[in-house]
Motif scaffolding. Structure first.
Motif, PDB file in Angstrom:
ATOM      1  N   VAL A   1       0.860  -1.183   0.000  1.00 54.60           N
ATOM      2  CA  VAL A   1       0.000   0.000   0.000  1.00 54.60           C
ATOM      3  C   VAL A   1       0.898   1.235   0.000  1.00 54.60           C
ATOM      4  N   PRO A   2       0.697   2.189  -0.890  1.00 54.80           N
ATOM      5  CA  PRO A   2       1.546   3.394  -0.915  1.00 54.80           C
ATOM      6  C   PRO A   2       1.359   4.241   0.329  1.00 54.80           C
ATOM      7  N   SER A   3       2.306   5.127   0.571  1.00 55.30           N
ATOM      8  CA  SER A   3       2.243   5.996   1.742  1.00 55.30           C
ATOM      9  C   SER A   3       1.099   6.991   1.622  1.00 55.30           C
ATOM     10  N   ASN A   4       0.725   7.581   2.755  1.00 54.84           N
ATOM     11  CA  ASN A   4      -0.404   8.506   2.777  1.00 54.84           C
ATOM     12  C   ASN A   4      -0.164   9.740   1.902  1.00 54.84           C
ATOM     13  N   GLU A   5       1.109  10.155   1.788  1.00 53.26           N
ATOM     14  CA  GLU A   5       1.404  11.336   0.981  1.00 53.26           C
ATOM     15  C   GLU A   5       1.112  11.097  -0.498  1.00 53.26           C
TER      16      GLU A   5
ATOM     17  N   LYS B   1       7.429   3.430  -5.335  1.00 47.80           N
ATOM     18  CA  LYS B   1       8.771   2.977  -4.962  1.00 47.80           C
ATOM     19  C   LYS B   1       9.783   3.268  -6.075  1.00 47.80           C
ATOM     20  N   LYS B   2       9.366   3.085  -7.319  1.00 46.94           N
ATOM     21  CA  LYS B   2      10.255   3.399  -8.431  1.00 46.94           C
ATOM     22  C   LYS B   2      10.612   4.879  -8.447  1.00 46.94           C
ATOM     23  N   LYS B   3       9.616   5.732  -8.232  1.00 46.79           N
ATOM     24  CA  LYS B   3       9.880   7.178  -8.211  1.00 46.79           C
ATOM     25  C   LYS B   3      10.787   7.544  -7.047  1.00 46.79           C
ATOM     26  N   HIS B   4      10.554   6.916  -5.889  1.00 46.17           N
ATOM     27  CA  HIS B   4      11.375   7.210  -4.712  1.00 46.17           C
ATOM     28  C   HIS B   4      12.820   6.777  -4.931  1.00 46.17           C
ATOM     29  N   ASN B   5      13.027   5.575  -5.474  1.00 50.78           N
ATOM     30  CA  ASN B   5      14.384   5.088  -5.714  1.00 50.78           C
ATOM     31  C   ASN B   5      15.105   5.941  -6.759  1.00 50.78           C
ATOM     32  N   LYS B   6      14.363   6.394  -7.763  1.00 50.04           N
ATOM     33  CA  LYS B   6      14.962   7.258  -8.775  1.00 50.04           C
ATOM     34  C   LYS B   6      15.400   8.590  -8.166  1.00 50.04           C
ATOM     35  N   LEU B   7      14.581   9.128  -7.276  1.00 47.69           N
ATOM     36  CA  LEU B   7      14.930  10.384  -6.613  1.00 47.69           C
ATOM     37  C   LEU B   7      16.137  10.208  -5.705  1.00 47.69           C
TER      38      LEU B   7
ATOM     39  N   THR C   1      -7.265  -3.884  -4.330  1.00 42.99           N
ATOM     40  CA  THR C   1      -5.980  -4.387  -3.832  1.00 42.99           C
ATOM     41  C   THR C   1      -4.929  -4.368  -4.936  1.00 42.99           C
ATOM     42  N   LYS C   2      -5.299  -4.792  -6.138  1.00 46.57           N
ATOM     43  CA  LYS C   2      -4.370  -4.770  -7.266  1.00 46.57           C
ATOM     44  C   LYS C   2      -3.987  -3.340  -7.628  1.00 46.57           C
ATOM     45  N   TYR C   3      -4.961  -2.431  -7.553  1.00 47.67           N
ATOM     46  CA  TYR C   3      -4.682  -1.028  -7.870  1.00 47.67           C
ATOM     47  C   TYR C   3      -3.710  -0.434  -6.851  1.00 47.67           C
ATOM     48  N   LEU C   4      -3.890  -0.758  -5.572  1.00 50.23           N
ATOM     49  CA  LEU C   4      -2.975  -0.278  -4.535  1.00 50.23           C
ATOM     50  C   LEU C   4      -1.580  -0.867  -4.714  1.00 50.23           C
ATOM     51  N   ASP C   5      -1.506  -2.128  -5.121  1.00 49.44           N
ATOM     52  CA  ASP C   5      -0.205  -2.748  -5.370  1.00 49.44           C
ATOM     53  C   ASP C   5       0.509  -2.065  -6.532  1.00 49.44           C
ATOM     54  N   PHE C   6      -0.240  -1.714  -7.575  1.00 53.95           N
ATOM     55  CA  PHE C   6       0.340  -0.981  -8.705  1.00 53.95           C
ATOM     56  C   PHE C   6       0.851   0.389  -8.264  1.00 53.95           C
TER      57      PHE C   6
ATOM     58  N   MET D   1      -1.369   9.198  -1.638  1.00 54.30           N
ATOM     59  CA  MET D   1      -2.801   8.978  -1.872  1.00 54.30           C
ATOM     60  C   MET D   1      -3.510  10.314  -2.064  1.00 54.30           C
ATOM     61  N   THR D   2      -3.636  10.737  -3.301  1.00 58.18           N
ATOM     62  CA  THR D   2      -4.278  12.006  -3.618  1.00 58.18           C
ATOM     63  C   THR D   2      -5.788  11.820  -3.762  1.00 58.18           C
ATOM     64  N   ALA D   3      -6.489  12.944  -3.923  1.00 60.47           N
ATOM     65  CA  ALA D   3      -7.943  12.892  -4.087  1.00 60.47           C
ATOM     66  C   ALA D   3      -8.326  12.150  -5.364  1.00 60.47           C
ATOM     67  N   GLU D   4      -7.507  12.281  -6.406  1.00 57.22           N
ATOM     68  CA  GLU D   4      -7.795  11.583  -7.658  1.00 57.22           C
ATOM     69  C   GLU D   4      -7.720  10.074  -7.480  1.00 57.22           C
ATOM     70  N   ILE D   5      -6.760   9.613  -6.678  1.00 52.95           N
ATOM     71  CA  ILE D   5      -6.621   8.174  -6.433  1.00 52.95           C
ATOM     72  C   ILE D   5      -7.826   7.651  -5.659  1.00 52.95           C
ATOM     73  N   TRP D   6      -8.316   8.425  -4.682  1.00 52.88           N
ATOM     74  CA  TRP D   6      -9.498   7.990  -3.928  1.00 52.88           C
ATOM     75  C   TRP D   6     -10.724   7.937  -4.838  1.00 52.88           C
ATOM     76  N   GLU D   7     -10.819   8.870  -5.787  1.00 49.73           N
ATOM     77  CA  GLU D   7     -11.925   8.828  -6.743  1.00 49.73           C
ATOM     78  C   GLU D   7     -11.865   7.563  -7.600  1.00 49.73           C
ATOM     79  N   ASN D   8     -10.642   7.193  -8.005  1.00 53.39           N
ATOM     80  CA  ASN D   8     -10.488   5.959  -8.782  1.00 53.39           C
ATOM     81  C   ASN D   8     -10.826   4.733  -7.943  1.00 53.39           C
ATOM     82  N   MET D   9     -10.508   4.782  -6.665  1.00 55.76           N
ATOM     83  CA  MET D   9     -10.832   3.663  -5.774  1.00 55.76           C
ATOM     84  C   MET D   9     -12.340   3.492  -5.649  1.00 55.76           C
ATOM     85  N   LEU D  10     -13.072   4.606  -5.660  1.00 64.00           N
ATOM     86  CA  LEU D  10     -14.533   4.530  -5.568  1.00 64.00           C
ATOM     87  C   LEU D  10     -15.146   3.864  -6.803  1.00 64.00           C
TER      88      LEU D  10
END
Length: 362
Positions: free
Chosen positions: A47-51, A82-88, A71-76, A53-62
């Motif tokens: 599950v990604p961190s709270n930072e 993680k890829k963005k974090h490691n790149k940074l 669950t698959k969407y959260l895993d994606f 999880m934007t409003a757009e992601i919650w709309e997609n979850m709905l």
């Protein structure tokens, strides 16, 4: 009480109202999804961190109907974050190493990163060669589009199918439109592309805007219209390219205005473009794929939007179908026939564009 604290931390009150728009049923469903997400996080799931999880992601979850889909969407999202974090992290480490070398005055061509290897001259490592930045290349490619707007052949991309596609299909379509735009402007003789029936509030336009954030700027060479192609061009010049019609496209018409439908039909396989062209009384054509290609077993004959435009670009330059159809993925073709061997030879030829054109004309 615990649920209320979690919701307050994740989504402020105004954000919750903006997502649900005052709908009590949606608000209750969103609270259940938030609690479900926290349970998955506590269980050690991806599950990604709270930072993140934007409003757009919650709309997609709905919009996702099942728990497994969420669950698959959260895993994606977790893997993407993680890829963005490691790149940074790698970027910051590289920058830190460079600054340490600069502070210790140990800079030399061998100690620099690989992309910085070059001959160094004089004061501040001045170079006798001009460096071409990304902005310089963008201006060069945009100048080609400006010339195409003035003198090039027009091509219409019908973006009026967003309501007939799912969210994922709209994402694929937006990505293909981005690839289409990039490939067209890199061509030596690009089309003057007009994106018609483009509703600025549609899901497709919002996703396309993420790829090209300057698409609505006045100085940016991109033609986007909310109007139809019937309102912009003469009807007698329009030719709708649809794979569902019977009549094949023989030779390329340099006076015609071809129309390509911006649609990805992974779920809905109805002939929407054919029905639309018939309803509007527009001439229809399809690529002669079966005449020039031998398809492999179990492979679909559908092409992406950017592949269709790439075929049209080569066909406009050479008039040679064998060469233009090199953009069809090789995995879809069979290597057992003479036709496919000729196709493979034209695909791997090392000759330049001018020599190929002269050979074709001869």
């Amino acid at each position: 009480m615990v649920l209320l604290i979690i919701i307050t931390l994740l989504i402020p009150d105004r954000g919750l109202e903006a997502i649900t728009k005052g709908d009590k049923e949606l608000e209750h469903k969103l609270k259940v999804i938030i609690l479900e997400t926290e349970v998955l996080r506590q269980d050690g799931k991806s599950v990604p961190s709270n930072e993140y999880m934007t409003a757009e992601i919650w709309e997609n979850m709905l919009k996702l109907p099942s728990r497994s889909g969420r669950t698959k969407y959260l895993d994606f999202l977790f893997r993407t974050s993680k890829k963005k974090h490691n790149k940074l992290v790698k970027k910051l480490e590289k920058r830190k190493t460079y600054e340490e070398q600069l502070a210790n005055k140990k800079l030399s061509p061998k100690s620099l990163p690989i992309e910085e290897h070059a001959l160094k001259y004089g004061l501040s490592f001045n170079n006798i060669f001009i460096r071409f930045n990304d902005s310089t290349m963008n201006n060069f490619y945009n100048s080609r589009l400006i010339q195409a707007i003035q003198f090039g052949q027009k091509l219409a991309i019908d973006c009026g199918y967003d309501q007939n596609m799912t969210k994922r299909e709209n994402q694929y379509t937006a990505k293909q439109l981005n690839l289409l735009f990039a490939e067209n402007r890199c061509n030596h003789d690009p089309f003057d592309i007009h994106y018609v029936n483009l509703n600025k509030e549609s899901e497709l336009t919002k996703m396309f805007y993420k790829h090209v954030p300057t698409m609505f700027d006045k100085e940016f060479p991109m033609n986007s219209h909310e109007k139809s192609y019937l309102d912009l061009f003469p009807k007698q010049k329009l030719v709708y390219l649809t794979p569902h019609c019977r009549e094949e496209m023989g030779s390329f018409d340099h006076d015609a205005i071809y129309i390509v439908g911006a649609i990805v039909d992974k779920v809905n396989h109805e002939p929407l473009s054919l029905a639309k062209a018939k309803r509007e009384g527009i001439t229809m054509r399809k690529f002669p794929l079966d005449r020039y290609l031998q398809w492999g077993s179990g492979s679909g004959k559908s092409l992406t939007i950017n592949q269709c435009v790439a075929i049209l670009l080569d066909l406009k330059d050479t008039g040679n179908w064998n060469y233009a159809l090199r953009h069809v993925p090789r995995r879809k073709l069979s290597d057992t026939t003479t036709v496919s061997n000729n196709f493979k030879h034209s695909y791997n030829t090392p000759e330049s564009f001018s020599s190929r054109k002269k050979a074709y004309e001869a």
